[in-house]
Motif scaffolding. Structure first.
Motif, PDB file in Angstrom:
ATOM      1  N   SER A 176       0.834  -1.202   0.000  1.00 21.95           N
ATOM      2  CA  SER A 176       0.000   0.000   0.000  1.00 21.95           C
ATOM      3  C   SER A 176       0.867   1.250   0.000  1.00 21.95           C
ATOM      4  O   SER A 176       0.577   2.230  -0.709  1.00 21.95           O
ATOM      5  CB  SER A 176      -0.919   0.013   1.224  1.00 21.95           C
ATOM      6  N   THR A 177       1.935   1.226   0.787  1.00 21.57           N
ATOM      7  CA  THR A 177       2.845   2.376   0.848  1.00 21.57           C
ATOM      8  C   THR A 177       3.447   2.669  -0.519  1.00 21.57           C
ATOM      9  O   THR A 177       3.486   3.829  -0.964  1.00 21.57           O
ATOM     10  CB  THR A 177       3.973   2.123   1.868  1.00 21.57           C
ATOM     11  N   LEU A 178       3.908   1.603  -1.198  1.00 15.83           N
ATOM     12  CA  LEU A 178       4.531   1.784  -2.515  1.00 15.83           C
ATOM     13  C   LEU A 178       3.516   2.276  -3.544  1.00 15.83           C
ATOM     14  O   LEU A 178       3.834   3.143  -4.370  1.00 15.83           O
ATOM     15  CB  LEU A 178       5.160   0.465  -2.971  1.00 15.83           C
ATOM     16  N   LEU A 179       2.296   1.742  -3.513  1.00 17.12           N
ATOM     17  CA  LEU A 179       1.262   2.173  -4.459  1.00 17.12           C
ATOM     18  C   LEU A 179       0.914   3.648  -4.263  1.00 17.12           C
ATOM     19  O   LEU A 179       0.818   4.410  -5.226  1.00 17.12           O
ATOM     20  CB  LEU A 179       0.014   1.306  -4.304  1.00 17.12           C
ATOM     21  N   ILE A 180       0.735   4.052  -3.003  1.00 18.88           N
ATOM     22  CA  ILE A 180       0.401   5.452  -2.717  1.00 18.88           C
ATOM     23  C   ILE A 180       1.563   6.356  -3.096  1.00 18.88           C
ATOM     24  O   ILE A 180       1.370   7.451  -3.648  1.00 18.88           O
ATOM     25  CB  ILE A 180       0.037   5.629  -1.237  1.00 18.88           C
ATOM     26  N   LEU A 181       2.778   5.907  -2.818  1.00 22.43           N
ATOM     27  CA  LEU A 181       3.957   6.691  -3.184  1.00 22.43           C
ATOM     28  C   LEU A 181       4.035   6.881  -4.695  1.00 22.43           C
ATOM     29  O   LEU A 181       4.379   7.966  -5.184  1.00 22.43           O
ATOM     30  CB  LEU A 181       5.221   6.013  -2.659  1.00 22.43           C
ATOM     31  N   CYS A 182       3.709   5.828  -5.449  1.00 24.92           N
ATOM     32  CA  CYS A 182       3.694   5.924  -6.918  1.00 24.92           C
ATOM     33  C   CYS A 182       2.656   6.938  -7.396  1.00 24.92           C
ATOM     34  O   CYS A 182       2.906   7.708  -8.338  1.00 24.92           O
ATOM     35  CB  CYS A 182       3.418   4.551  -7.532  1.00 24.92           C
ATOM     36  N   ILE A 183       1.488   6.940  -6.752  1.00 23.09           N
ATOM     37  CA  ILE A 183       0.449   7.910  -7.104  1.00 23.09           C
ATOM     38  C   ILE A 183       0.947   9.329  -6.869  1.00 23.09           C
ATOM     39  O   ILE A 183       0.774  10.221  -7.716  1.00 23.09           O
ATOM     40  CB  ILE A 183      -0.831   7.650  -6.277  1.00 23.09           C
ATOM     41  N   PHE A 184       1.605   9.553  -5.737  1.00 24.43           N
ATOM     42  CA  PHE A 184       2.110  10.891  -5.422  1.00 24.43           C
ATOM     43  C   PHE A 184       3.258  11.297  -6.341  1.00 24.43           C
ATOM     44  O   PHE A 184       3.377  12.458  -6.723  1.00 24.43           O
ATOM     45  CB  PHE A 184       2.551  10.940  -3.955  1.00 24.43           C
ATOM     46  N   LEU A 185       4.103  10.334  -6.675  1.00 24.25           N
ATOM     47  CA  LEU A 185       5.187  10.646  -7.606  1.00 24.25           C
ATOM     48  C   LEU A 185       4.634  11.030  -8.973  1.00 24.25           C
ATOM     49  O   LEU A 185       5.149  11.934  -9.638  1.00 24.25           O
ATOM     50  CB  LEU A 185       6.130   9.441  -7.735  1.00 24.25           C
ATOM     51  N   LEU A 186       3.542  10.352  -9.386  1.00 27.22           N
ATOM     52  CA  LEU A 186       2.942  10.633 -10.685  1.00 27.22           C
ATOM     53  C   LEU A 186       2.247  11.988 -10.710  1.00 27.22           C
ATOM     54  O   LEU A 186       2.377  12.738 -11.677  1.00 27.22           O
ATOM     55  CB  LEU A 186       1.944   9.521 -11.043  1.00 27.22           C
ATOM     56  N   PHE A 187       1.523  12.314  -9.640  1.00 26.10           N
ATOM     57  CA  PHE A 187       0.699  13.521  -9.645  1.00 26.10           C
ATOM     58  C   PHE A 187       1.312  14.710  -8.911  1.00 26.10           C
ATOM     59  O   PHE A 187       0.733  15.799  -8.934  1.00 26.10           O
ATOM     60  CB  PHE A 187      -0.681  13.214  -9.048  1.00 26.10           C
ATOM     61  N   ILE A 188       2.490  14.515  -8.287  1.00 24.55           N
ATOM     62  CA  ILE A 188       3.155  15.651  -7.635  1.00 24.55           C
ATOM     63  C   ILE A 188       4.573  15.814  -8.166  1.00 24.55           C
ATOM     64  O   ILE A 188       4.913  16.853  -8.745  1.00 24.55           O
ATOM     65  CB  ILE A 188       3.185  15.475  -6.098  1.00 24.55           C
TER      66      ILE A 188
END
Length: 553
Positions: free
Chosen positions: A14-26
């Motif tokens: 979950s941590t890695l998935l959320i981090l990927c989302i933030f890396l993509l959109f931030i």
């Protein structure tokens, strides 16, 4: 509670998935902004051409000075209004104080640009007050446009934030110190400056810095009434919109300069918070006293006058929404439902449903991610969750207009073609409000004892089941209350929406802005009234859920 040591358990995944989302959109959009600001698109070479263009021409760099002038003036005026108002409401028995506090909160949650539009109705070139004054005194008052108008609107919209913070601090103030000063012969004014203000200076500084960051990033107000007085958010918008499809490197350079400015302000806020923070235990809280004579009259007059000015924009837009217009701009004085007929039957009502639909989707994502991120960063601390915690705070320093432009850069070409979609609008809302939800959710988790989770696990429940059955239910009341406040700010978002929207994703705020620009004041009032009523209903729901009449900021 020991974290699961498996490298690919559900929490690490979950941590890695959320981090990927933030890396993509931030991280990815911000990287492209940085790249475009220093790379020549023709040669691919590193260049300072765009940055130097800003500082070499007074037409551009004066906007930073203008922004600071407006922001400093609005912050100081907000403090001058908010501090005495909070003190009087805590010290003097004011009739209707509960209603007054609700009105102050309503004025705070209303978008600043609605205030700008309302004051155009009152003090614009054809405003009611303007025409009355000019006809009565034979003057040539040309309205509140420019520096004075921007400061007026932003101050009246920002002082409630000062009020809410200082009012909360005064609750924790030990009144025995005040009484001791009184016994030594100090007057009310002397006690105010010698006792009260020194004790609440940390709160004053924190609230002032929040107002400063909020005002300097505001786009709608200076765009509507600034006219020749340009601020940096307006410059970014106008330069980007005029250069879409051509050279957008200069727009990216403006974004980077603005990010640096807001980053410095953010760091100052953190330093101030760490150096001047302390806790007070009110052994004898400040009590409300009933005063008599001229003090009572002056106190009531000041409180009522300030609150009237604060709530006036909502009253104006609601009232004018029921007035008939000629040509959209001139009010005939006759009551009519034509404005509502225009927006509900003659125009596409999708803008209203878009606002609700995208707002609800955004809030669901915000709540889910906010709960998960706060749980991971508090209960599952490791190197990755520390990175996630840091990245999730980036949106604090990204003004809305910069976020919108960075999304255009990132999601207009392959492999991520999202421009013009509902998703890009929703994610802009999510990114803008996420840090606030994470902060509040983290505070809630901090109040839940880990022993409760350990007890559930000792009875045979898995960590995930414990999270779903124990932690989430205990968090929900506070999280949902915070979600409602986030919802109010989401549906009021303009600065990023005005850049990202299309005809299929237009929202209420964008519609209000475009109708004002086109001179259709009647339609703008009707849209504003709908947005105001939605915010008030949401606020009442917040009060119902929390069982209190206060908003934590």
């Amino acid at each position: 509670m020991k974290a699961n040591k498996k490298p690919f358990n559900i929490w690490n995944t979950s941590t890695l998935l959320i981090l990927c989302i933030f890396l993509l959109f931030i991280a990815f959009p911000l990287f492209l902004v940085l790249k475009k600001s220093v790379i020549d698109p023709g040669t691919g070479q590193f260049t300072f051409e765009y940055l130097s263009k800003f500082f070499e021409r007074k037409f551009y760099w004066i906007t930073i000075l203008n922004s600071f002038k407006v922001t400093v003036a609005a912050t100081l005026l907000s403090m001058v209004i908010g501090l005495p108002l909070a003190y009087m409401m805590r010290k003097v028995k004011i009739k209707g104080s509960k209603v007054i506090e609700i009105l102050v909160i309503i004025s705070y949650i209303s978008p600043p640009f609605i205030g700008a539009y309302a004051w155009i109705q009152l003090l614009g070139r054809r405003g009611v007050v303007t025409e009355f004054v000019n006809n009565l005194f034979g003057t040539q008052f040309d309205g509140i446009y420019g520096f004075a108008g921007i400061v007026l609107v932003l101050s009246l919209q920002s002082f409630p934030l000062i009020y809410l913070y200082i009012s909360g601090a005064l609750k924790n103030l030990d009144n025995s110190l005040n009484e001791a000063a009184e016994s030594l012969g100090y007057s009310n004014i002397q006690r105010m400056f010698k006792i009260i203000i020194p004790l609440i200076i940390p709160t004053m500084l924190a609230s002032a810095l929040l107002v400063f960051m909020r005002v300097i990033a505001d786009f709608g107000t200076p765009m509507l009434i600034g006219e020749g007085y340009r601020t940096i958010p307006v410059l970014i918008y106008t330069q980007f919109m005029s250069e879409v499809g051509g050279n957008d490197g200069f727009a990216a350079a403006l974004c980077m300069i603005f990010i640096v400015v807001t980053l410095v302000l953010f760091l100052v806020q953190r330093i101030v918070a760490s150096r001047f923070s302390y806790s007070m235990s009110a052994l004898k809280p400040m009590s409300v006293e009933k005063v008599k004579g001229y003090k009572n009259i002056l106190s009531h007059a000041f409180v009522y006058f300030v609150v009237l000015l604060a709530i006036l924009p909502q009253l104006v837009v609601t009232f004018t929404s029921f007035l008939e217009t000629k040509g959209g701009q001139v009010y005939t004085g006759n009551f009519s439902f034509d404005n509502y007929k225009n927006i509900l039957f003659m125009k596409n009502t999708a803008v209203i449903w878009n606002t609700y639909k995208m707002g609800i989707i955004a809030i669901i994502i915000i709540v889910v991610l906010g709960v998960l991120i706060s749980y991971l960063t508090v209960r599952k601390k490791n190197a990755i969750t520390n990175i996630l915690d840091t990245v999730s705070m980036f949106p604090f320093i990204i003004p809305g207009s910069v976020l919108g432009i960075s999304f255009i850069f990132a999601f207009s070409d392959k492999p991520f073609v999202l421009s013009g979609t509902v998703l890009i609008m929703v994610m802009s809302f999510v990114i803008r409000r996420m840090p606030y939800t994470i902060r509040s959710s983290t505070a809630i988790i901090g109040q839940i004892s880990p022993s409760l989770e350990e007890a559930a696990i000792s009875l045979g429940a898995s960590e995930t089941k414990t999270f779903r059955k124990v932690v989430v239910p205990m968090m929900m009341p506070g999280v949902m209350a915070g979600a409602i406040m986030s919802w109010i700010t989401v549906i009021s978002e303009l600065s990023s929406s005005i850049i990202l929207y299309t005809s299929g994703t237009q929202t209420l705020t964008v519609s209000i802005y475009t109708e004002v620009i086109r001179g259709n004041y009647g339609n703008a009032s009707a849209y504003s009234a709908i947005l105001t009523v939605t915010s008030i209903i949401s606020l009442l729901l917040f009060f119902k859920l929390t069982g209190k009449r206060e908003v934590s900021v």
